[in-house]
Design a protein around this motif. Structure first.
Motif, PDB file in Angstrom:
ATOM      1  N   LYS A 125       0.839  -1.205   0.000  1.00  0.00           N
ATOM      2  CA  LYS A 125       0.000   0.000   0.000  1.00  0.00           C
ATOM      3  C   LYS A 125       0.869   1.247   0.000  1.00  0.00           C
ATOM      4  CE  LYS A 125      -3.938  -2.153   0.440  1.00  0.00           C
ATOM      5  NZ  LYS A 125      -4.422  -2.638  -0.798  1.00  0.00           N
ATOM      6  N   ARG A 126       0.419   2.260  -0.726  1.00  0.00           N
ATOM      7  CA  ARG A 126       1.089   3.563  -0.711  1.00  0.00           C
ATOM      8  C   ARG A 126       0.170   4.557  -0.029  1.00  0.00           C
ATOM      9  NH1 ARG A 126       3.621   5.201  -6.362  1.00  0.00           N
ATOM     10  NH2 ARG A 126       4.458   6.830  -5.064  1.00  0.00           N
ATOM     11  N   ARG A 127       0.756   5.476   0.704  1.00  0.00           N
ATOM     12  CA  ARG A 127      -0.046   6.483   1.395  1.00  0.00           C
ATOM     13  C   ARG A 127      -0.514   7.548   0.416  1.00  0.00           C
ATOM     14  NH1 ARG A 127       3.232   8.694   6.355  1.00  0.00           N
ATOM     15  NH2 ARG A 127       4.339   9.479   4.580  1.00  0.00           N
ATOM     16  N   GLU A 128      -1.730   8.022   0.645  1.00  0.00           N
ATOM     17  CA  GLU A 128      -2.260   9.100  -0.176  1.00  0.00           C
ATOM     18  C   GLU A 128      -1.916  10.437   0.470  1.00  0.00           C
ATOM     19  OE1 GLU A 128      -6.413   8.584  -0.971  1.00  0.00           O
ATOM     20  OE2 GLU A 128      -6.044   6.968  -2.390  1.00  0.00           O
ATOM     21  N   CYS A 129      -1.928  11.481  -0.335  1.00  0.00           N
ATOM     22  CA  CYS A 129      -1.659  12.842   0.130  1.00  0.00           C
ATOM     23  C   CYS A 129      -2.645  13.199   1.239  1.00  0.00           C
ATOM     24  CB  CYS A 129      -1.805  13.807  -1.045  1.00  0.00           C
ATOM     25  SG  CYS A 129      -1.568  15.538  -0.608  1.00  0.00           S
ATOM     26  N   SER A 130      -2.134  13.856   2.291  1.00  0.00           N
ATOM     27  CA  SER A 130      -2.976  14.196   3.439  1.00  0.00           C
ATOM     28  C   SER A 130      -3.788  15.480   3.221  1.00  0.00           C
ATOM     29  CB  SER A 130      -2.112  14.347   4.696  1.00  0.00           C
ATOM     30  OG  SER A 130      -1.149  15.358   4.501  1.00  0.00           O
ATOM     31  N   HIS A 131      -3.563  16.159   2.093  1.00  0.00           N
ATOM     32  CA  HIS A 131      -4.320  17.375   1.792  1.00  0.00           C
ATOM     33  C   HIS A 131      -5.770  16.996   1.496  1.00  0.00           C
ATOM     34  CE1 HIS A 131      -5.436  21.130  -0.269  1.00  0.00           C
ATOM     35  NE2 HIS A 131      -4.488  21.649   0.477  1.00  0.00           N
ATOM     36  N   GLU A 132      -6.709  17.706   2.068  1.00  0.00           N
ATOM     37  CA  GLU A 132      -8.126  17.365   1.957  1.00  0.00           C
ATOM     38  C   GLU A 132      -8.586  17.279   0.500  1.00  0.00           C
ATOM     39  OE1 GLU A 132     -12.364  19.107   3.555  1.00  0.00           O
ATOM     40  OE2 GLU A 132     -10.575  19.530   4.731  1.00  0.00           O
ATOM     41  N   GLY A 133      -9.185  16.145   0.154  1.00  0.00           N
ATOM     42  CA  GLY A 133      -9.736  15.947  -1.183  1.00  0.00           C
ATOM     43  C   GLY A 133      -8.750  15.480  -2.235  1.00  0.00           C
ATOM     44  N   CYS A 134      -7.469  15.386  -1.898  1.00  0.00           N
ATOM     45  CA  CYS A 134      -6.451  14.980  -2.872  1.00  0.00           C
ATOM     46  C   CYS A 134      -6.278  13.458  -2.837  1.00  0.00           C
ATOM     47  CB  CYS A 134      -5.119  15.662  -2.571  1.00  0.00           C
ATOM     48  SG  CYS A 134      -3.840  15.278  -3.781  1.00  0.00           S
ATOM     49  N   THR A 135      -6.219  12.834  -4.017  1.00  0.00           N
ATOM     50  CA  THR A 135      -6.058  11.381  -4.091  1.00  0.00           C
ATOM     51  C   THR A 135      -4.704  10.964  -4.665  1.00  0.00           C
ATOM     52  OG1 THR A 135      -7.137  11.358  -6.246  1.00  0.00           O
ATOM     53  CG2 THR A 135      -8.542  10.960  -4.309  1.00  0.00           C
ATOM     54  N   ASN A 136      -3.776  11.917  -4.835  1.00  0.00           N
ATOM     55  CA  ASN A 136      -2.429  11.603  -5.316  1.00  0.00           C
ATOM     56  C   ASN A 136      -1.661  10.856  -4.240  1.00  0.00           C
ATOM     57  OD1 ASN A 136      -2.855  12.946  -7.732  1.00  0.00           O
ATOM     58  ND2 ASN A 136      -2.042  14.872  -6.951  1.00  0.00           N
ATOM     59  N   TYR A 137      -0.588  10.145  -4.633  1.00  0.00           N
ATOM     60  CA  TYR A 137       0.258   9.464  -3.671  1.00  0.00           C
ATOM     61  C   TYR A 137       1.173  10.460  -2.971  1.00  0.00           C
ATOM     62  CZ  TYR A 137      -1.149   4.992  -5.642  1.00  0.00           C
ATOM     63  OH  TYR A 137      -1.864   3.903  -6.052  1.00  0.00           O
ATOM     64  N   ALA A 138       1.367  10.263  -1.675  1.00  0.00           N
ATOM     65  CA  ALA A 138       2.259  11.121  -0.885  1.00  0.00           C
ATOM     66  C   ALA A 138       3.698  10.841  -1.290  1.00  0.00           C
ATOM     67  CB  ALA A 138       2.069  10.848   0.594  1.00  0.00           C
ATOM     68  N   GLN A 139       4.507  11.894  -1.395  1.00  0.00           N
ATOM     69  CA  GLN A 139       5.916  11.759  -1.742  1.00  0.00           C
ATOM     70  C   GLN A 139       6.785  11.934  -0.511  1.00  0.00           C
ATOM     71  OE1 GLN A 139       6.854  10.912  -4.893  1.00  0.00           O
ATOM     72  NE2 GLN A 139       4.684  10.819  -5.345  1.00  0.00           N
ATOM     73  N   LYS A 140       6.731  13.131   0.087  1.00  0.00           N
ATOM     74  CA  LYS A 140       7.504  13.434   1.291  1.00  0.00           C
ATOM     75  C   LYS A 140       6.644  14.215   2.257  1.00  0.00           C
ATOM     76  CE  LYS A 140      12.404  13.531   0.181  1.00  0.00           C
ATOM     77  NZ  LYS A 140      13.580  14.369   0.065  1.00  0.00           N
ATOM     78  N   GLY A 141       6.801  13.925   3.526  1.00  0.00           N
ATOM     79  CA  GLY A 141       6.060  14.657   4.547  1.00  0.00           C
ATOM     80  C   GLY A 141       4.563  14.430   4.497  1.00  0.00           C
ATOM     81  N   GLY A 142       4.117  13.340   3.879  1.00  0.00           N
ATOM     82  CA  GLY A 142       2.712  13.006   3.837  1.00  0.00           C
ATOM     83  C   GLY A 142       1.900  13.740   2.779  1.00  0.00           C
ATOM     84  N   VAL A 143       2.578  14.522   1.918  1.00  0.00           N
ATOM     85  CA  VAL A 143       1.868  15.258   0.867  1.00  0.00           C
ATOM     86  C   VAL A 143       2.472  14.954  -0.512  1.00  0.00           C
ATOM     87  CG1 VAL A 143       1.063  17.165   2.319  1.00  0.00           C
ATOM     88  CG2 VAL A 143       3.302  17.307   1.264  1.00  0.00           C
ATOM     89  N   CYS A 144       1.662  15.211  -1.559  1.00  0.00           N
ATOM     90  CA  CYS A 144       2.132  15.002  -2.930  1.00  0.00           C
ATOM     91  C   CYS A 144       2.927  16.224  -3.391  1.00  0.00           C
ATOM     92  CB  CYS A 144       0.947  14.751  -3.848  1.00  0.00           C
ATOM     93  SG  CYS A 144      -0.145  16.184  -4.036  1.00  0.00           S
ATOM     94  N   MET A 145       3.475  16.153  -4.584  1.00  0.00           N
ATOM     95  CA  MET A 145       4.273  17.259  -5.142  1.00  0.00           C
ATOM     96  C   MET A 145       3.460  18.533  -5.255  1.00  0.00           C
ATOM     97  SD  MET A 145       7.217  15.964  -5.457  1.00  0.00           S
ATOM     98  CE  MET A 145       8.237  16.857  -6.578  1.00  0.00           C
ATOM     99  N   ARG A 146       2.184  18.405  -5.657  1.00  0.00           N
ATOM    100  CA  ARG A 146       1.322  19.571  -5.824  1.00  0.00           C
ATOM    101  C   ARG A 146       1.111  20.332  -4.512  1.00  0.00           C
ATOM    102  NH1 ARG A 146      -4.166  18.334  -8.533  1.00  0.00           N
ATOM    103  NH2 ARG A 146      -2.980  18.589 -10.420  1.00  0.00           N
ATOM    104  N   HIS A 147       1.123  19.604  -3.387  1.00  0.00           N
ATOM    105  CA  HIS A 147       0.842  20.223  -2.094  1.00  0.00           C
ATOM    106  C   HIS A 147       2.066  20.430  -1.217  1.00  0.00           C
ATOM    107  CE1 HIS A 147      -3.223  18.658  -3.229  1.00  0.00           C
ATOM    108  NE2 HIS A 147      -3.422  19.946  -3.075  1.00  0.00           N
ATOM    109  N   GLY A 148       3.242  20.464  -1.809  1.00  0.00           N
ATOM    110  CA  GLY A 148       4.424  20.908  -1.078  1.00  0.00           C
ATOM    111  C   GLY A 148       5.557  19.939  -0.870  1.00  0.00           C
ATOM    112  N   ALA A 149       5.494  18.722  -1.378  1.00  0.00           N
ATOM    113  CA  ALA A 149       6.604  17.797  -1.218  1.00  0.00           C
ATOM    114  C   ALA A 149       7.762  18.273  -2.089  1.00  0.00           C
ATOM    115  CB  ALA A 149       6.198  16.387  -1.606  1.00  0.00           C
ATOM    116  N   LYS A 150       8.916  18.425  -1.503  1.00  0.00           N
ATOM    117  CA  LYS A 150      10.100  18.886  -2.256  1.00  0.00           C
ATOM    118  C   LYS A 150      10.893  17.671  -2.727  1.00  0.00           C
ATOM    119  CE  LYS A 150      10.510  23.497  -0.598  1.00  0.00           C
ATOM    120  NZ  LYS A 150       9.179  23.758  -0.410  1.00  0.00           N
ATOM    121  N   ARG A 151      11.495  17.787  -3.907  1.00  0.00           N
ATOM    122  CA  ARG A 151      12.304  16.680  -4.453  1.00  0.00           C
ATOM    123  C   ARG A 151      13.604  16.545  -3.728  1.00  0.00           C
ATOM    124  NH1 ARG A 151      11.374  14.965 -10.323  1.00  0.00           N
ATOM    125  NH2 ARG A 151       9.206  15.451 -10.482  1.00  0.00           N
TER     126      ARG A 151
END
Length: 161
Positions: free
Chosen positions: A135-161
């Motif tokens: 299982k992969r974690r989903e972004c913790s931002h409300e309503g977002c279904t993208n996979y979390a990258q870093k810090g529990g959020v996706c790239m769109r919501h602030g995960a830095k590369r």
């Protein structure tokens, strides 16, 4: 080598712990040592009690930080500032992080494969690939279904590369 299947009725996933797969572990009580304090359901840390009831956990040595120690006497946030020693690949001229056997993946460290019979994909979580139950974690931002990258959020919501 045949891998055992989950004991949950109708499930064909691989067994992880307690005779059940990752998906069904919450439905079947897998024994985890709990806090011995009466009425407490938290996970025991040290001495049979949770942090709330007296388990001592070392704090970060960085001035003014109250986070728990992860490695090298500092928390996750301060490890880059304190230069925690990370073993490098022993291959001449390589600066990559060593994995198994003192070398990086490029120079021979083996990656774990999926334990599902006949599958050649790389194992991600619990010894299996995405197709077989990791299982992969989903972004913790409300309503977002993208996979979390870093810090529990996706790239769109602030995960830095």
């Amino acid at each position: 080598a045949k891998v055992k299947g989950c004991s949950f009725e109708g499930c064909t996933n691989n067994v992880q712990k307690g005779g059940v797969c990752f998906r069904h572990r919450a439905k079947v009580k897998v024994k985890v040592k709990g806090c011995s304090y009466k009425g407490c359901t938290n996970k025991a840390q040290k001495g049979g009690v949770c942090i709330r009831h007296g388990a001592k956990v070392k704090g970060c040595s960085f001035e003014g930080c109250t986070n728990n120690v992860q490695k090298g006497g500092v928390c996750f946030r301060h490890r880059a500032k304190v230069k925690v020693k990370v073993k490098g690949c022993s291959y001449k001229g390589c600066t990559n992080k060593a994995q198994k056997g003192g070398v990086c993946i490029r120079h021979g460290a083996k990656r774990k494969g999926c334990s599902y019979e006949g599958c050649t994909n790389r194992a991600l979580k619990g010894g299996v690939c995405m197709r077989h139950g990791a299982k992969r974690r989903e972004c913790s931002h409300e309503g977002c279904t993208n996979y979390a990258q870093k810090g529990g959020v996706c790239m769109r919501h602030g995960a830095k590369r």
